[in-house]
Scaffold this motif. Structure first.
Motif, PDB file in Angstrom:
ATOM      1  N   THR A  50     -15.800  12.221   0.167  1.00  0.00           N
ATOM      2  CA  THR A  50     -14.139  11.321   0.049  1.00  0.00           C
ATOM      3  C   THR A  50     -13.606  11.279   1.561  1.00  0.00           C
ATOM      4  O   THR A  50     -13.027  10.176   1.951  1.00  0.00           O
ATOM      5  CB  THR A  50     -13.445  12.637  -0.593  1.00  0.00           C
ATOM      6  OG1 THR A  50     -14.043  12.926  -1.924  1.00  0.00           O
ATOM      7  CG2 THR A  50     -12.100  11.962  -1.018  1.00  0.00           C
TER       8      THR A  50
ATOM      9  N   ILE B 121     -15.183   8.524   3.644  1.00  0.00           N
ATOM     10  CA  ILE B 121     -14.977   7.165   3.302  1.00  0.00           C
ATOM     11  C   ILE B 121     -13.480   6.615   3.630  1.00  0.00           C
ATOM     12  O   ILE B 121     -13.458   5.636   4.074  1.00  0.00           O
ATOM     13  CB  ILE B 121     -14.731   7.098   1.696  1.00  0.00           C
ATOM     14  CG1 ILE B 121     -16.041   7.395   1.084  1.00  0.00           C
ATOM     15  CG2 ILE B 121     -14.309   5.579   1.210  1.00  0.00           C
ATOM     16  CD1 ILE B 121     -17.235   6.277   1.093  1.00  0.00           C
TER      17      ILE B 121
ATOM     18  N   LEU C 206      -9.645   1.198  -1.941  1.00  0.00           N
ATOM     19  CA  LEU C 206      -9.536   1.084  -3.422  1.00  0.00           C
ATOM     20  C   LEU C 206     -10.774   0.622  -4.121  1.00  0.00           C
ATOM     21  O   LEU C 206     -10.932   0.965  -5.084  1.00  0.00           O
ATOM     22  CB  LEU C 206      -8.379  -0.114  -3.346  1.00  0.00           C
ATOM     23  CG  LEU C 206      -7.187   0.025  -3.147  1.00  0.00           C
ATOM     24  CD1 LEU C 206      -6.164  -1.068  -3.211  1.00  0.00           C
ATOM     25  CD2 LEU C 206      -6.386   1.041  -3.897  1.00  0.00           C
ATOM     26  N   LEU C 207     -11.575  -0.284  -3.237  1.00  0.00           N
ATOM     27  CA  LEU C 207     -13.009  -0.324  -4.153  1.00  0.00           C
ATOM     28  C   LEU C 207     -13.787   0.958  -4.298  1.00  0.00           C
ATOM     29  O   LEU C 207     -14.262   1.007  -5.222  1.00  0.00           O
ATOM     30  CB  LEU C 207     -13.852  -1.413  -3.052  1.00  0.00           C
ATOM     31  CG  LEU C 207     -13.230  -2.804  -3.005  1.00  0.00           C
ATOM     32  CD1 LEU C 207     -14.021  -3.711  -2.162  1.00  0.00           C
ATOM     33  CD2 LEU C 207     -13.420  -3.439  -4.538  1.00  0.00           C
ATOM     34  N   SER C 208     -13.629   1.648  -3.200  1.00  0.00           N
ATOM     35  CA  SER C 208     -14.396   3.249  -3.621  1.00  0.00           C
ATOM     36  C   SER C 208     -13.611   4.082  -4.553  1.00  0.00           C
ATOM     37  O   SER C 208     -14.291   5.139  -4.692  1.00  0.00           O
ATOM     38  CB  SER C 208     -14.522   3.793  -2.245  1.00  0.00           C
ATOM     39  OG  SER C 208     -13.442   4.196  -1.511  1.00  0.00           O
ATOM     40  N   GLY C 209     -12.335   3.732  -4.890  1.00  0.00           N
ATOM     41  CA  GLY C 209     -11.460   4.619  -5.747  1.00  0.00           C
ATOM     42  C   GLY C 209     -11.100   5.887  -5.201  1.00  0.00           C
ATOM     43  O   GLY C 209     -10.735   6.689  -5.868  1.00  0.00           O
ATOM     44  N   MET C 210     -10.871   5.818  -3.788  1.00  0.00           N
ATOM     45  CA  MET C 210     -10.467   6.887  -3.165  1.00  0.00           C
ATOM     46  C   MET C 210      -9.041   7.135  -2.957  1.00  0.00           C
ATOM     47  O   MET C 210      -8.564   8.213  -2.592  1.00  0.00           O
ATOM     48  CB  MET C 210     -11.033   7.105  -1.619  1.00  0.00           C
ATOM     49  CG  MET C 210     -12.582   7.204  -1.730  1.00  0.00           C
ATOM     50  SD  MET C 210     -13.126   8.678  -2.571  1.00  0.00           S
ATOM     51  CE  MET C 210     -15.007   8.449  -2.468  1.00  0.00           C
TER      52      MET C 210
END
Lengths: 402, 446
Positions: free
Chosen positions: A57, A60, A273-277
């Motif tokens: 996390t 990223i 946002l794409l990695s959802g973090m």
């Protein structure tokens, strides 16, 4: 890699309780888990776990900061060349100059912050927490490039100890550690941290760059607005040319190291946002809050508050607004944790940032204060959302009883 | 009635068992040994009814509850009690039996009180109640009874297998249960056609990803449990057994088990009895080892099952055995930097997230270190109930009973927190925390 693993396994005993190097257990442990994913298997509950962990996390998030960091290097060089009155702008030299200018600050932030983390982890007999991986790179990015190193060291130490560790470490802090570092600098050393000199690197490094003329002014756009009078706003860059919205979007303006380029911030936002973090709810509502408030103050513009003449879009592009929206407001530990709460929390950050910026000319940048203020209010927002859930449940019981 | 579960997660794990064409195609497994574990019947304080060397029949009591002495756990086989294994403070860990070839079964009197009949025959102990997810209190008056007719967990067996010709048993079971509640008997199915038409129950079609099959999720969508209310939950296999008992007066001990997981050569269904030893179920069914890696034998699925090992037994209430790699012998270099084509994750930072058709064979590693709660909203995404999971867990850790009640502890079971535990970046033991919380509240309010 097998050899490295065997080596680690061999030296491990001397770091354990009673070992010769026991005082460095947390350091060893940190490096071991950094190099090799722990092979601990689940002892209770679910037998399989998602591959994501705290290290991933944080990495990223650091990755998402890299575009801003690279641009900051370039912009630092560019502003210096501009201030030196250069007529040509060698790309690699400027990039190298910016790198050399920021490197000591990154090193100081990491050494001080991670040092404290290692000591605390050793003392508490815990694993090293990864939170500072992100904080350590954020600190140089939100500080002016000319911030003295000792100030960074003092401010970092203060916030890591008193904002994070005394509360229990990563996950327990109320305020964003990096922002408090910035606030400590801002309020603790106002003379050195404001004005028009600190945002542009003025000295040559290892022969790179030139001598800056004594009379130059390197005020940031928001600094210029804060000191402007009358209803006409003229934002100028170091060379005296007007700053366009496009310049502000690309980030070729004086400002804190990593937060000038809205373009790079948006790239970072896309990665998060794409990695959802990070939470899109917070990000979107900060921008919404900023836009709406920016529009409102613009409608009621008055010469008493020169910043109210700024176009709402420029409000979002200038200063640290976008950076705060993407990287500061979304810090999950200090933000609102309930889903509904995130909308309220984000919106208020955007709104308060613009209000402070416009109506309090003492603080040209409102984003930092807005995030810190809402950090303090996030638990209250969550409390209200949780109470709503509770009263839904209580009403159900009541409806049954009747 | 129809409900659609929106939140949740279906895990793509390798090793699903193919459903046999009919009951005749299921291979029979005769257990070499049987063990009954009292801990599986949460809420029961076990007292022994047998001692080593005793002979038992199908339906003979092995244990009874200390308080409600007619509440029993019975033997699923004819055979001899070979051992009573005790642990610390003489706690009964398990009762071991060796079955013989007999098929004599205890005859129960079906004319009497249904409650007593269910308790004496051991079927009562196969049900659970909310609140607390324990064996129902014999004096409880359930608001409703919820029967789950499908299991949505990873690689789970089809519970309605062979139900098509059991409509008489299902009807008898529903009739017995309907007499015990003033409310309704709900049956949650994937599709109406999974079970034969039955009378007296409300059929609820449930769509959506796991945990759609969890009783708690269905209850939350139909009529949530409030403070002071009790509902009972059971699965359709137990319902059929109740029907069988009402019609025949004897216990049908059989169970269909799916042998699943990436380490199993050909995942398949077997017919056996609860408590069967793993060696008998698995036999030589595992893939031959190319490298000498360790394996984990789970009674149940990968989310809620028990790690029993090859020398363990099929535990209650599991109808599934899953074998996965253990993973304690894997050294992964710079795991956090791996792009992750072979890694399962709900996060899009792993390539594996996008491989929707890929079946993974995950190992049992925690894949990270335990941390304080950092990311927010992770639990909510896989917890399809009006429950603020994170706050409930915090209230449990703080042992704040008022807050637990207010946040809905009466509505949940540990299994509802299995998916949140799987996705949790901070690797907290949520099911354990919830179980301890339920036990704590139950003890304090008793």
């Amino acid at each position: 890699m097998k050899g490295l693993k065997r080596y680690l396994d061999r030296i491990k005993p001397s770091f354990e309780e009673g070992g010769r190097l026991h005082a460095f257990r947390s350091v060893f442990d940190g490096f071991e888990t950094f190099l090799f994913t722990p092979s601990t298997t689940s002892a209770s509950g679910v037998h399989i776990h998602d591959s994501n962990d705290s290290k991933r996390t944080m990495i990223i998030v650091v990755l998402a900061l890299i575009p801003c960091f690279l641009f900051g290097m370039y912009n630092t060089g560019y502003q210096h060349w501009l201030a030196a009155g250069a007529s040509e702008f060698p790309f690699w030299s400027m990039l190298l100059y910016g790198f050399l200018a920021v490197l000591p600050r990154v090193v100081v932030a990491y050494v001080v912050g991670l040092g404290i983390e290692f000591v605390v982890a050793q003392w508490r007999k815990e694993e090293i927490q990864e939170g500072f991986l992100v904080t350590g790179i954020l600190i140089p990015m939100i500080c002016p490039i000319e911030t003295p190193l000792w100030m960074i060291a003092v401010a970092t130490a203060f916030s890591v100890i008193f904002v994070k560790e005394v509360f229990g470490g990563t996950g327990f802090n109320i305020f964003n550690v990096a922002l408090v570092t910035r606030a400590v600098l801002f309020f603790g050393y106002p003379a050195q941290m404001s004005g028009d000199k600190v945002f542009v690197a003025t000295k040559p490094i290892f022969g790179l760059g030139g001598q800056v003329a004594d009379g130059f002014t390197g005020a940031t756009p928001l600094g210029q607005i804060a000191t402007a009078t009358g209803s006409e706003l003229h934002l100028e860059n170091i060379a005296g040319d007007p700053i366009s919205t496009w310049d502000a979007f690309l980030g070729l303006i004086p400002g804190s190291f990593g937060e000038t380029s809205t373009l790079c911030i948006l790239i970072g936002a896309a990665i998060l946002l794409l990695s959802g973090m990070a939470s899109w709810k917070i990000m979107a509502s900060v921008f919404a809050g900023g836009l709406i408030t920016g529009w409102l103050v613009n409608v009621c513009a008055t010469p008493v508050y020169p910043a109210s003449f700024l176009d709402p879009v420029d409000q979002l592009l200038l200063g640290g607004f976008a950076f705060a929206a993407v990287f500061m407001a979304t810090d999950p530990v200090t933000a609102a944790r309930t889903e509904t709460g995130k909308y309220i929390y984000g919106f208020l950050i955007g709104a308060v940032a613009i209000v402070i910026r416009v109506y309090n000319t003492g603080y040209p940048e409102g984003a930092m204060l807005a995030v810190l203020l809402m950090n303090a209010f996030a638990p209250l927002i969550d409390y209200c959302v949780v109470q709503a859930n509770i009263s839904r449940r209580m009403r159900r019981v009541k409806a049954k009883a009747e | 009635m129809k409900i659609t579960v929106k939140k949740g997660l279906d895990l793509n794990i390798a090793g699903a068992a193919t459903v046999p064409s009919d009951s005749g195609a299921v291979s029979l497994v005769a257990p070499r040994r049987i063990a009954i574990v009292p801990d599986d019947f949460v809420g029961l304080t076990p007292k022994l009814d047998v001692k080593e060397g005793d002979s038992v029949m199908i339906g003979s009591p092995l244990l009874h509850d200390k308080v409600n002495t007619s509440l029993k756990v019975v033997s699923p086989v004819c055979g001899t009690v070979t051992a009573v294994v005790r642990g610390l403070r003489r706690k009964i860990e398990r009762v071991e039996l060796v079955p013989d070839s007999g098929s004599a079964a205890v005859k129960f009197d079906t004319a009497g009180d249904v409650r007593t009949l269910l308790m004496e025959s051991g079927l009562w102990a196969m049900m659970r109640q909310r609140p607390y997810d324990v064996v129902p209190d014999p004096s409880s008056d359930p608001r409703d009874i919820f029967v789950t007719a499908f299991d949505s967990a990873p690689l789970a067996p089809v519970l309605t297998f062979g139900m098509q010709n059991a409509s008489a048993e299902l009807d008898a079971g529903i009739k017995a249960l309907a007499g015990l509640t003033r409310g309704k008997v709900y049956i949650g199915v994937r599709s109406q056609s999974d079970i034969p038409p039955v009378a007296g129950a409300e059929i609820v079609e449930v769509a959506g990803p796991h945990p759609a099959g969890n009783a708690g999720v269905q209850i939350a969508a139909i009529a949530p449990v409030n403070k002071g209310e009790t509902v009972w939950t059971l699965d359709i296999v137990t319902l059929r057994k109740i029907g069988h008992l009402m019609i025949n007066g004897s216990v049908d001990p059989g169970v269909i088990v799916a042998l699943t997981g990436g380490e199993v050569e050909t995942p398949h269904y077997v017919a056996t009895v609860p408590g069967c030893d793993m060696e008998s179920i698995i036999g030589a069914g595992l893939k031959s080892l190319k490298d000498a890696h360790h394996r984990r034998v789970i009674s149940g699925n990968v989310l809620t099952g028990q790690n029993v090992g090859m020398e363990g037994f099929l535990r209650w209430p599991y109808r599934q055995v899953t074998v996965i790699p253990e993973g304690d012998d894997v050294d992964e270099f710079l795991g956090w930097a791996n792009p992750g084509a072979g890694k399962m994750s709900v996060k899009r930072s792993f390539i594996g997230h996008f491989l929707s058709g890929k079946k993974f064979n995950p190992d049992a590693r925690i894949k990270g270190g335990r941390r304080a709660m950092i990311l927010s909203g992770e639990y909510d995404r896989v917890l399809p109930m009006d429950i603020l999971g994170e706050y409930l867990v915090k209230a449990i850790i703080a042992k704040d009973i008022d807050k637990m009640e207010q946040l809905g502890i009466y509505e949940v079971a540990p299994e509802d927190f299995a998916l949140p535990e799987y996705v949790d970046t901070s690797k907290l033991e949520l099911q354990k925390i919830v179980r301890e919380g339920l036990d704590y509240v139950r003890k304090e309010l008793a």
